[in-house]
Design a protein around this motif. Structure first.
Motif, mmCIF file in Angstrom:
data_model
loop_
_atom_site.group_PDB
_atom_site.id
_atom_site.type_symbol
_atom_site.label_atom_id
_atom_site.label_comp_id
_atom_site.label_asym_id
_atom_site.label_seq_id
_atom_site.Cartn_x
_atom_site.Cartn_y
_atom_site.Cartn_z
ATOM 1 N N PHE A 483 -27.821 -57.599 -14.569
ATOM 2 C CA PHE A 483 -27.105 -56.551 -13.821
ATOM 3 C C PHE A 483 -26.129 -57.168 -12.824
ATOM 4 N N LEU A 484 -26.595 -58.193 -12.071
ATOM 5 C CA LEU A 484 -25.722 -58.818 -11.069
ATOM 6 C C LEU A 484 -24.477 -59.406 -11.715
ATOM 7 N N ARG A 485 -24.650 -60.049 -12.860
ATOM 8 C CA ARG A 485 -23.513 -60.679 -13.547
ATOM 9 C C ARG A 485 -22.493 -59.621 -14.002
ATOM 10 N N GLU A 486 -22.992 -58.561 -14.628
ATOM 11 C CA GLU A 486 -22.086 -57.528 -15.129
ATOM 12 C C GLU A 486 -21.409 -56.763 -13.986
ATOM 13 N N PHE A 487 -22.137 -56.545 -12.888
ATOM 14 C CA PHE A 487 -21.572 -55.820 -11.748
ATOM 15 C C PHE A 487 -20.440 -56.624 -11.103
ATOM 16 N N GLU A 488 -20.711 -57.918 -10.843
ATOM 17 C CA GLU A 488 -19.691 -58.761 -10.195
ATOM 18 C C GLU A 488 -18.495 -58.970 -11.117
ATOM 19 N N LYS A 489 -18.739 -58.986 -12.417
ATOM 20 C CA LYS A 489 -17.661 -59.140 -13.389
ATOM 21 C C LYS A 489 -16.672 -57.980 -13.307
ATOM 22 N N ARG A 490 -17.195 -56.760 -13.030
ATOM 23 C CA ARG A 490 -16.344 -55.563 -13.034
ATOM 24 C C ARG A 490 -15.827 -55.179 -11.653
ATOM 25 N N THR A 491 -16.461 -55.620 -10.602
ATOM 26 C CA THR A 491 -16.031 -55.222 -9.254
ATOM 27 C C THR A 491 -15.520 -56.380 -8.408
ATOM 28 N N GLY A 492 -15.877 -57.607 -8.794
ATOM 29 C CA GLY A 492 -15.438 -58.769 -8.022
ATOM 30 C C GLY A 492 -16.321 -59.083 -6.834
ATOM 31 N N VAL A 493 -17.355 -58.254 -6.580
ATOM 32 C CA VAL A 493 -18.264 -58.498 -5.450
ATOM 33 C C VAL A 493 -19.697 -58.224 -5.897
ATOM 34 N N LYS A 494 -20.645 -58.706 -5.094
ATOM 35 C CA LYS A 494 -22.048 -58.438 -5.373
ATOM 36 C C LYS A 494 -22.386 -57.008 -4.928
ATOM 37 N N PRO A 495 -23.456 -56.414 -5.481
ATOM 38 C CA PRO A 495 -23.814 -55.026 -5.149
ATOM 39 C C PRO A 495 -23.995 -54.770 -3.657
ATOM 40 N N VAL A 496 -24.637 -55.689 -2.949
ATOM 41 C CA VAL A 496 -24.886 -55.495 -1.511
ATOM 42 C C VAL A 496 -23.563 -55.437 -0.751
ATOM 43 N N GLU A 497 -22.630 -56.336 -1.093
ATOM 44 C CA GLU A 497 -21.329 -56.350 -0.432
ATOM 45 C C GLU A 497 -20.550 -55.073 -0.761
ATOM 46 N N TYR A 498 -20.670 -54.641 -2.014
ATOM 47 C CA TYR A 498 -19.983 -53.413 -2.417
ATOM 48 C C TYR A 498 -20.485 -52.227 -1.594
ATOM 49 N N ARG A 499 -21.795 -52.131 -1.401
ATOM 50 C CA ARG A 499 -22.367 -51.030 -0.621
ATOM 51 C C ARG A 499 -21.864 -51.068 0.828
ATOM 52 N N LYS A 500 -21.796 -52.245 1.422
ATOM 53 C CA LYS A 500 -21.322 -52.369 2.802
ATOM 54 C C LYS A 500 -19.873 -51.897 2.928
ATOM 55 N N ARG A 501 -19.053 -52.290 1.955
ATOM 56 C CA ARG A 501 -17.643 -51.874 1.987
ATOM 57 C C ARG A 501 -17.518 -50.353 1.912
ATOM 58 N N GLN A 502 -18.303 -49.741 1.012
ATOM 59 C CA GLN A 502 -18.233 -48.287 0.853
ATOM 60 C C GLN A 502 -18.728 -47.573 2.098
ATOM 61 N N GLN A 503 -19.751 -48.103 2.748
ATOM 62 C CA GLN A 503 -20.266 -47.500 3.981
ATOM 63 C C GLN A 503 -19.202 -47.545 5.088
ATOM 64 N N LYS A 504 -18.484 -48.650 5.183
ATOM 65 C CA LYS A 504 -17.405 -48.759 6.179
ATOM 66 C C LYS A 504 -16.288 -47.771 5.878
ATOM 67 N N LEU A 505 -15.961 -47.648 4.594
ATOM 68 C CA LEU A 505 -14.893 -46.720 4.183
ATOM 69 C C LEU A 505 -15.290 -45.282 4.510
ATOM 70 N N ASN A 506 -16.528 -44.907 4.214
ATOM 71 C CA ASN A 506 -16.993 -43.556 4.506
ATOM 72 C C ASN A 506 -16.996 -43.270 5.994
ATOM 73 N N ALA A 507 -17.355 -44.295 6.766
ATOM 74 C CA ALA A 507 -17.364 -44.121 8.231
ATOM 75 C C ALA A 507 -15.965 -43.857 8.752
ATOM 76 N N LEU A 508 -14.975 -44.559 8.201
ATOM 77 C CA LEU A 508 -13.578 -44.349 8.618
ATOM 78 C C LEU A 508 -13.097 -42.963 8.244
ATOM 79 N N LEU A 509 -13.497 -42.480 7.068
ATOM 80 C CA LEU A 509 -13.074 -41.157 6.611
ATOM 81 C C LEU A 509 -13.690 -40.055 7.468
#
Length: 511
Positions: A483-509
């Motif tokens: 899962f980690l390999r396929e996720f990073e392949k498609r998003t460029g980041v690890k799942p934990v980092e992706y979640r942090k980015r989305q949380q920051k984006l939602n907070a700004l919105l």
């Protein structure tokens, strides 16, 4: 009718001026006949005539002194006609200095007298027309200025706007804004006619809306009541007129506008309410200016893609209920609807780029909803049309077995899947299946499955607090490192980092 004041110390002359001239036919009305300058002065101050006819020789204040005193007043200046029995050039020259252009000797000939009055009437009419045009131009300029202010385009760096603001605030004790929502085409002309009062400024807005800026000398609620009663004639129709709070300066009028517009919001959601609303009475509730939960929109779009008519209507209803519960502003509700339209467009293009829904999209954009429920119905109709296009396309594709394979993958991607199993289930040669799928979708079956799994994982990382390992298992990965390999392949980041980015984006919105 133009008002006239007569002044002559000779009773016979005064009576002759008053009775032997057909003032009504000439377009005048005598509002004062005085035998001395003091009385004439008092009548001029109280009745503000457009024409004064005066003798020169009068006891106390004579005619020339009367003219001089009137010219010193800060009032609309009347036209003066001097009648005198003295053919003295000095009188005429003094009168010219006071801007008196009409001077007749007694006894006055009827033809000369009527010709002069006709000329005065034409002059007064021309001046009135000039003032009306100037007033209309000034009113339009003020309306444009206030429209900029209400839309947030006001700049204190603009000297013209600042000058107008200062002029509007001079000798005015505060302002209030009256908001009109749901205007019909013929209502706008009525509003213009009702706004001729010098204490009102009509502001034309978009989307069946307009506004009235009311200065402190008028009651804004009485103005709102007048407009509402007039606009409901000859036949009542659905509309809302709301009154904002009083503000000190025209530069603060946007505050009154925002609260008045928000006060009308409950009426537009279909809640029971009068067509006349005072935000200070009901207590305007602050509105939210953020998009609703993305999960609600995602579920709605998923139902559209899967052609689930009942779910689309149900989820759309839930979405609008949530917007109402959040006290979302009307502008934000409109923005949410446009966001859904754009995402639906994107979805259709992904299904088939040849599908053209430009006309339907333009029709939705042009439609001016009269209420929030009207907007919901319009969006529901739009989504229904889009689903018909998708349904038609999928019906054509269903004739090909690869379409059934795609549908199977979308329903079962979270389970263990191999190309061999799929080929056996659909009675297709595995090699032919693989080549046909790549030709149609541009990726292998396994890549397509990974794309579906990672798409759901991204959504759950954004909208839930589930552990990353649990998400990986739920979307179909037996091994966490896979899962980690396929996720990073498609998003460029690890799942934990992706979640942090989305949380920051939602907070700004949400800010």
């Amino acid at each position: 009718m133009y008002k006239v004041v007569l002044a002559d110390d000779e009773a016979i002359s005064l009576d002759g001026l008053r009775t032997l001239t057909d003032w009504d036919q000439l377009g005048f009305q005598v509002c004062g006949a005085c035998d001395n300058g003091e009385d004439a002065m008092a009548h001029i101050i109280s009745s503000r005539p457009e024409l004064v006819v005066t003798d020169i020789r009068m006891p106390g204040m004579d005619g020339l002194e009367l003219i001089r005193n009137v010219r010193s007043l800060n009032i609309r200046q009347p036209v003066f006609i001097i009648l005198s029995g003295y053919a003295d050039f000095e009188y005429a020259r003094t009168a010219l200095g006071y801007d008196v252009k009409h001077y007749l000797l007694k006894p006055v000939l009827d033809s000369d007298w009527e010709e002069m009055l006709h000329g005065v009437h034409r002059h007064l009419k021309t001046e009135a027309q000039k003032e009306l045009r100037q007033s209309q131009l000034s009113s339009q300029a003020l309306s444009l200025t206030l429209m900029k202010l209400l839309k947030g385009e006001w700049s204190e760096q603009d000297p013209f706007l600042m000058q107008q603001a200062l002029q509007l605030d001079a000798a005015v004790h505060g302002w209030q804004y009256v908001h009109l929502k749901g205007l019909q085409l013929e209502d706008r002309e009525k509003c213009r006619k009702l706004s001729t009062d010098e204490n009102l400024i009509y502001v034309e807005l978009d989307d069946h809306q307009a506004g009235i800026a009311v200065n402190g000398s008028r009651s804004a609620m009485k103005v709102a009541q007048l407009f509402y009663s007039q606009l409901q004639q000859p036949e009542p129709h659905e509309m809302v007129i709301s009154v904002g709070p009083r503000v000190r300066s025209v530069r603060e009028l946007r505050i009154s506008y925002q609260q008045a517009a928000d006060a009308a919001y409950p009426c537009l959601t279909g809640e029971p309410s009068l067509g006349l609303v005072d935000c200070q009475t009901i207590g305007a509730t602050p509105r939210q200016y953020k998009l609703p939960c993305s999960q609600l929109i995602h579920k709605l779009l998923t139902a559209v893609e899967r052609l689930q008519d009942k779910q689309v209507n149900s989820r759309l209803s839930i979405l609008f209920q949530e917007l109402h519960h959040q006290q979302a502003s009307p502008d934000m509700i409109r923005l949410t609807a446009l966001h859904i339209v754009m995402e639906t467009n994107k979805l259709i293009k992904e299904i088939d780029e040849s599908i053209d829904i430009q006309e339907e999209t333009e029709n939705f954009m042009k439609h001016e909803p009269r209420s929030i429920s009207d907007l919901q119905n319009s969006l529901q109709s739009y989504l229904g049309l889009c689903m018909e296009y998708i349904r038609s396309r999928k019906n054509k594709e269903s004739e090909h077995p690869i379409a059934n394979v795609e549908h199977f993958l979308r329903e079962n991607y979270h389970r263990p899947i191999t190309v061999k199993d799929i080929a056996e289930q659909f009675f297709i040669n595995p090699v032919y299946l693989g080549h046909s799928f790549i030709k149609k979708y541009g990726v292998t079956i396994l890549e397509f499955v990974h794309d579906l799994r990672i798409a759901e994982a991204r959504q759950r990382l954004t909208d839930s607090k589930d552990a990353v390992r649990l998400i990986a298992e739920n979307v179909g990965y037996m091994h966490y490192h896979h899962f980690l390999r396929e996720f990073e392949k498609r998003t460029g980041v690890k799942p934990v980092e992706y979640r942090k980015r989305q949380q920051k984006l939602n907070a700004l919105l949400e800010e």
